[in-house]
Design a protein around this motif. Structure first.
Motif, PDB file in Angstrom:
ATOM      1  N   CYS A  89      -6.399 -18.163   2.540  1.00 33.76           N
ATOM      2  CA  CYS A  89      -5.629 -17.007   2.079  1.00 33.76           C
ATOM      3  C   CYS A  89      -5.398 -17.079   0.575  1.00 33.76           C
ATOM      4  N   ASP A  90      -5.621 -15.968  -0.084  1.00 35.15           N
ATOM      5  CA  ASP A  90      -5.395 -15.873  -1.515  1.00 35.15           C
ATOM      6  C   ASP A  90      -4.498 -14.670  -1.775  1.00 35.15           C
ATOM      7  N   ILE A  91      -3.552 -14.801  -2.695  1.00 35.25           N
ATOM      8  CA  ILE A  91      -2.605 -13.728  -3.002  1.00 35.25           C
ATOM      9  C   ILE A  91      -2.883 -13.212  -4.406  1.00 35.25           C
ATOM     10  N   VAL A  92      -3.049 -11.899  -4.519  1.00 35.17           N
ATOM     11  CA  VAL A  92      -3.317 -11.277  -5.808  1.00 35.17           C
ATOM     12  C   VAL A  92      -2.339 -10.124  -6.002  1.00 35.17           C
ATOM     13  N   LEU A  93      -1.720 -10.050  -7.168  1.00 36.98           N
ATOM     14  CA  LEU A  93      -0.855  -8.923  -7.504  1.00 36.98           C
ATOM     15  C   LEU A  93      -1.725  -7.754  -7.944  1.00 36.98           C
ATOM     16  N   SER A  94      -1.494  -6.572  -7.375  1.00 34.90           N
ATOM     17  CA  SER A  94      -2.312  -5.416  -7.730  1.00 34.90           C
ATOM     18  C   SER A  94      -2.142  -5.088  -9.209  1.00 34.90           C
ATOM     19  N   LEU A 370       3.571 -17.464   3.310  1.00 38.75           N
ATOM     20  CA  LEU A 370       3.194 -17.087   1.958  1.00 38.75           C
ATOM     21  C   LEU A 370       4.396 -16.513   1.234  1.00 38.75           C
ATOM     22  N   ILE A 371       4.616 -16.963   0.017  1.00 40.52           N
ATOM     23  CA  ILE A 371       5.730 -16.458  -0.785  1.00 40.52           C
ATOM     24  C   ILE A 371       5.177 -15.366  -1.699  1.00 40.52           C
ATOM     25  N   ILE A 372       5.515 -14.126  -1.373  1.00 43.11           N
ATOM     26  CA  ILE A 372       4.983 -12.978  -2.106  1.00 43.11           C
ATOM     27  C   ILE A 372       5.813 -12.685  -3.351  1.00 43.11           C
ATOM     28  N   GLY A 373       7.101 -12.837  -3.249  1.00 42.01           N
ATOM     29  CA  GLY A 373       7.997 -12.563  -4.368  1.00 42.01           C
ATOM     30  C   GLY A 373       9.422 -12.830  -3.925  1.00 42.01           C
ATOM     31  N   LYS A 374      10.356 -12.136  -4.549  1.00 46.15           N
ATOM     32  CA  LYS A 374      11.766 -12.321  -4.209  1.00 46.15           C
ATOM     33  C   LYS A 374      12.388 -11.085  -3.578  1.00 46.15           C
ATOM     34  N   ARG A 389     -10.482 -10.098   5.674  1.00 46.73           N
ATOM     35  CA  ARG A 389      -9.383  -9.179   5.979  1.00 46.73           C
ATOM     36  C   ARG A 389      -8.471  -9.178   4.771  1.00 46.73           C
ATOM     37  N   ARG A 390      -8.187  -7.991   4.293  1.00 52.36           N
ATOM     38  CA  ARG A 390      -7.333  -7.880   3.116  1.00 52.36           C
ATOM     39  C   ARG A 390      -6.076  -7.115   3.514  1.00 52.36           C
ATOM     40  N   PHE A 391      -4.937  -7.809   3.519  1.00 52.00           N
ATOM     41  CA  PHE A 391      -3.662  -7.203   3.866  1.00 52.00           C
ATOM     42  C   PHE A 391      -2.956  -6.758   2.584  1.00 52.00           C
ATOM     43  N   TYR A 392      -2.485  -5.531   2.576  1.00 52.32           N
ATOM     44  CA  TYR A 392      -1.734  -4.986   1.450  1.00 52.32           C
ATOM     45  C   TYR A 392      -0.259  -5.046   1.809  1.00 52.32           C
ATOM     46  N   VAL A 393       0.492  -5.830   1.064  1.00 54.63           N
ATOM     47  CA  VAL A 393       1.901  -6.108   1.351  1.00 54.63           C
ATOM     48  C   VAL A 393       2.732  -5.565   0.198  1.00 54.63           C
ATOM     49  N   SER A 394       3.683  -4.691   0.507  1.00 58.45           N
ATOM     50  CA  SER A 394       4.411  -3.996  -0.555  1.00 58.45           C
ATOM     51  C   SER A 394       5.909  -4.253  -0.495  1.00 58.45           C
ATOM     52  N   SER A 395       6.479  -4.437  -1.684  1.00 60.50           N
ATOM     53  CA  SER A 395       7.932  -4.398  -1.867  1.00 60.50           C
ATOM     54  C   SER A 395       8.245  -3.095  -2.587  1.00 60.50           C
ATOM     55  N   ARG A 396       9.469  -2.924  -3.067  1.00 63.77           N
ATOM     56  CA  ARG A 396       9.829  -1.679  -3.755  1.00 63.77           C
ATOM     57  C   ARG A 396       9.086  -1.500  -5.073  1.00 63.77           C
ATOM     58  N   SER A 397       8.669  -2.596  -5.689  1.00 68.02           N
ATOM     59  CA  SER A 397       8.119  -2.491  -7.040  1.00 68.02           C
ATOM     60  C   SER A 397       6.709  -3.033  -7.203  1.00 68.02           C
ATOM     61  N   ASN A 398       6.189  -3.753  -6.205  1.00 64.45           N
ATOM     62  CA  ASN A 398       4.866  -4.369  -6.348  1.00 64.45           C
ATOM     63  C   ASN A 398       4.068  -4.276  -5.056  1.00 64.45           C
ATOM     64  N   HIS A 400       1.042  -6.508  -3.292  1.00 63.71           N
ATOM     65  CA  HIS A 400       0.229  -7.718  -3.313  1.00 63.71           C
ATOM     66  C   HIS A 400      -0.884  -7.606  -2.278  1.00 63.71           C
ATOM     67  N   GLU A 401      -2.015  -8.193  -2.597  1.00 65.03           N
ATOM     68  CA  GLU A 401      -3.138  -8.239  -1.671  1.00 65.03           C
ATOM     69  C   GLU A 401      -3.298  -9.668  -1.171  1.00 65.03           C
ATOM     70  N   ILE A 402      -3.185  -9.821   0.147  1.00 61.23           N
ATOM     71  CA  ILE A 402      -3.429 -11.121   0.768  1.00 61.23           C
ATOM     72  C   ILE A 402      -4.847 -11.081   1.325  1.00 61.23           C
ATOM     73  N   THR A 403      -5.736 -11.812   0.696  1.00 59.49           N
ATOM     74  CA  THR A 403      -7.130 -11.817   1.118  1.00 59.49           C
ATOM     75  C   THR A 403      -7.385 -13.023   1.996  1.00 59.49           C
ATOM     76  N   GLY A 404      -7.793 -12.762   3.235  1.00 57.64           N
ATOM     77  CA  GLY A 404      -8.148 -13.845   4.147  1.00 57.64           C
ATOM     78  C   GLY A 404      -9.647 -14.014   4.165  1.00 57.64           C
ATOM     79  N   PHE A 405     -10.174 -14.930   3.357  1.00 57.21           N
ATOM     80  CA  PHE A 405     -11.608 -15.171   3.319  1.00 57.21           C
ATOM     81  C   PHE A 405     -12.038 -15.890   4.596  1.00 57.21           C
ATOM     82  N   LEU A 406     -13.128 -15.428   5.151  1.00 55.69           N
ATOM     83  CA  LEU A 406     -13.616 -16.070   6.370  1.00 55.69           C
ATOM     84  C   LEU A 406     -14.281 -17.403   6.031  1.00 55.69           C
TER      85      LEU A 406
END
Length: 410
Positions: A89-94, A370-374, A389-398, A400-406
């Motif tokens: 799993c890799d976490i990337v901020l959009s 996974l710690i996405i933010g606060k 599989r790429r999960f798009y995880v949203s808070s009020r302001s950001n 994040h893309e959680i990429t699950g590489f096979l």
């Protein structure tokens, strides 16, 4: 080395995991598997025999019918996430900034983001903006893609936009927009091009979005009414069946085969909750899983999550967990895709689970934390490709893309 004909006969009777392992024996075995892939429906057979039906329905929506490798890709993706500890799993901020996010939806080609001020922004999956406008004067509660495509001939996007007391069917072709409006809507559910919605007064309607003379229109195919003091807690459309929770009673309507607009809902079961209904946050996942979140009034720091597992015989089993004692935070978002369950929390943590069988699920046994933010997680969506599989995880302001590489083992 066995004769090729014998290897073919052996492999034609193997399960999918054995076939994947056979590809790694040597080049000859790999060639035989590739031959069977090309000349037979072996991966379709494996998918339909081994992957639970509800999961397979979900995966198939992410692949084109014309994709010759569709069944192989579905199987590899499902098989990889059967062992999520091996998934990297890799976490990337959009790379975009969207203010006051309230909702998100992802399709094969596009990402739609709704805001608390009624603004809708649509991006490609490479985060190139294709549309932005404030289409409402109130918060956008949720977004759901019905249709989306991006070809050399242009763009076609159709979204269901939920706002307080109403729905918009929003269409965009790259140049022009059009909208259908349904007012006084209290709750709704969308599946493919079907929409079920509850209006003030207790009327429930299932409509199909169709195109007539180049224009979109909603065609009503079923309706019913809930009479006081009963109330609808939640609903879920799923592959020809709409499931309703009315007070503590689970009912269904098979809208795909409904004989008429006034067909009566069938009673499935009665559910016993551990807390009063008016204190629950309830969500139906697919057509056989109901999840409720509630707070223990005797202890302000004790939230609970309760799973109800429905079977075909009108019976159910349930599991109860104290989220505070396990996570030391509160669950704010629940998302299910295939064999992957994700819980988002009010402190920005995300917990990923593999769900092989719901009856053995224990939320203490997550595969990834996974710690996405606060900030609280408010919504999620997923995009699946043959490689990830790429999960798009949203808070009020950001976002994040959680990429699950096979894992590179097949």
């Amino acid at each position: 080395m066995l004769p090729i004909e014998i290897i073919e006969r052996i492999l034609k009777n193997c399960d999918g995991k054995s076939l994947l392992n056979a590809r790694k024996v040597d080049e000859n075995w790999k060639t035989v598997v590739e031959y069977l892939t090309e000349k037979t429906k072996i991966w379709e057979w494996c998918c339909k025999e081994e992957i639970p039906t509800n999961q397979l329905i979900e995966y198939m929506q992410n692949y084109e019918e014309s994709d010759s490798q569709k069944w192989l890709n579905i199987y590899i993706n499902w098989c990889s996430w059967e062992e999520p500890n091996k998934v990297i799993c890799d976490i990337v901020l959009s790379p975009v900034e969207v203010q006051r996010i309230s909702s998100i939806a992802v399709s094969k080609d596009f990402i739609a983001v709704g805001s608390q001020d009624g603004r809708l922004t649509i991006f490609t999956t490479q985060w190139k903006r294709v549309f932005i406008a404030r289409i409402l004067a109130v918060r956008i509660n949720s977004l759901t893609f019905i249709e989306s495509s991006h070809t050399d001939l242009g763009i076609e996007i159709c979204l269901v936009i939920s706002f307080p007391k109403g729905l918009y069917i929003f269409c965009f072709d790259g140049y022009n927009t059009s909208q259908l409006e349904v007012l006084d809507v209290k709750s709704h559910s969308v599946y493919k091009n079907f929409i079920c919605y509850e209006k003030a007064g207790g009327r429930i309607t299932i409509s199909k979005l169709m195109t007539h003379v180049g224009r979109k229109e909603l065609v009503e195919i079923w309706f019913s009414r809930i009479y006081s003091p009963s109330s609808l807690s939640c609903m879920k459309m799923w592959e020809g069946v709409c499931t309703f929770l009315i007070n503590n009673e689970v009912k269904i309507i098979e809208y795909g085969t409904a004989g008429g607009p006034m067909d009566i809902m069938k009673k499935k079961t009665n559910i016993s909750f551990n807390s009063p209904l008016d204190s629950l946050n309830i969500q139906i996942l697919r057509n056989d899983i109901i999840i409720s979140l509630y707070k223990n009034e005797d202890d302000g720091n004790c939230d609970f999550i309760e799973f109800f597992l429905l079977d075909e015989n009108g019976k159910y089993s349930k599991k109860l967990f104290s989220t505070w004692s396990i996570f030391r935070c509160y669950i704010t978002c629940i998302y299910l895709y295939g064999n992957t369950l994700i819980l988002g929390s009010n402190v920005g943590n995300v917990y990923i689970y593999h769900v092989s069988r719901w009856k053995i699920l224990d939320i203490r046994d997550y595969s990834h934390k996974l710690i996405i933010g606060k900030h609280p997680i408010i919504c999620m969506d997923v995009k699946e490709t043959p490689n990830e599989r790429r999960f798009y995880v949203s808070s009020r302001s950001n976002i994040h893309e959680i990429t699950g590489f096979l894992p590179n083992i097949y």
